[in-house]
Motif scaffolding. Structure first.
Motif, short mmCIF file in Angstrom:
data_model
loop_
_atom_site.label_atom_id
_atom_site.label_comp_id
_atom_site.label_asym_id
_atom_site.label_seq_id
_atom_site.Cartn_x
_atom_site.Cartn_y
_atom_site.Cartn_z
N UNK A 8 0.84 -1.18 0.00
CA UNK A 8 0.00 0.00 0.00
C UNK A 8 0.88 1.24 0.00
N UNK A 9 0.33 2.33 -0.50
CA UNK A 9 1.07 3.60 -0.52
C UNK A 9 0.07 4.74 -0.53
N UNK A 10 0.55 5.89 -0.11
CA UNK A 10 -0.24 7.11 -0.13
C UNK A 10 0.56 8.13 -0.92
N UNK A 11 0.07 8.56 -2.08
CA UNK A 11 0.86 9.48 -2.91
C UNK A 11 1.11 10.84 -2.26
N UNK A 12 0.26 11.24 -1.32
CA UNK A 12 0.42 12.55 -0.68
C UNK A 12 0.06 12.44 0.79
N UNK A 13 0.95 11.85 1.59
CA UNK A 13 0.59 11.65 3.00
C UNK A 13 0.39 12.95 3.78
N UNK A 14 0.99 14.04 3.34
CA UNK A 14 0.86 15.31 4.06
C UNK A 14 -0.46 16.01 3.74
N UNK A 15 -1.05 15.71 2.59
CA UNK A 15 -2.29 16.36 2.19
C UNK A 15 -2.11 17.74 1.59
N UNK A 16 -0.88 18.20 1.44
CA UNK A 16 -0.62 19.56 0.94
C UNK A 16 -0.86 19.71 -0.55
#
Length: 166
Positions: A8-16
């Motif tokens: 699994x991965x999150x392309x933008x973990x910061x949400x910015x």
């Protein structure tokens, strides 16, 4: 033989950098590899492989999935000293197509490009002899009882009796 990988991965973990909510969240990336070898009568060997990976989301869009397939056959001669073979990569498709989309507030970009990927080949291999991996400086295994000095009988000294005899 083969393997399958998934993570699994999150392309933008910061949400910015989110352009919209469609790119938020956690995604699954997966891929796999398969390889098969079949030994046939008359020193003929057939081989095949396949590889694939899923598409991948990025901050602004997605990258395309990828897969490749190959097959080959070879005939061995002269007690398997040399072999002649043919192989094909992507034999059923002339081009490999890659499509991607990038979008953000105010713009969308789509791209599509193709690479000539189909190929056919002729192989030749020759074995020049038997390889052995041994160290010429390595001593042969066995027992050597040379840990006692001659005339010492394990008592120390150089063979002269204790007390300094003449």
């Amino acid at each position: 033989m083969g393997n399958i990988n998934a993570y699994t991965y999150n392309p933008d973990p910061s949400g910015r950098f989110r352009a919209d909510q469609s790119q938020s969240g956690t995604y699954i990336q997966y891929g796999g590899f398969l390889r098969a070898t079949l030994t046939l009568p008359a020193d003929i060997i057939a081989e095949s492989f396949a590889f694939g990976s899923s598409s991948r989301r990025t901050i602004q869009g997605s990258n395309p999935s990828f897969s490749i397939f190959g097959v080959g056959v070879k005939k061995q001669f002269d007690h398997k000293k040399f072999a002649l073979g043919v192989n094909a990569i992507q034999p059923f498709s002339t081009y490999k197509t890659f499509e991607s989309t990038v979008s953000s507030n105010g713009f969308t970009q789509s791209s599509r490009f193709q690479l000539p990927f189909r190929s056919f080949g002729l192989t030749f291999s020759y074995s020049f002899g038997k390889l052995t991996f041994s160290n010429p400086n390595e001593k042969k295994k066995g027992v050597n009882n040379d840990d006692l000095k001659q005339g010492d009988q394990g008592m120390g000294g150089g063979g002269a009796p204790a007390g300094g005899g003449r």
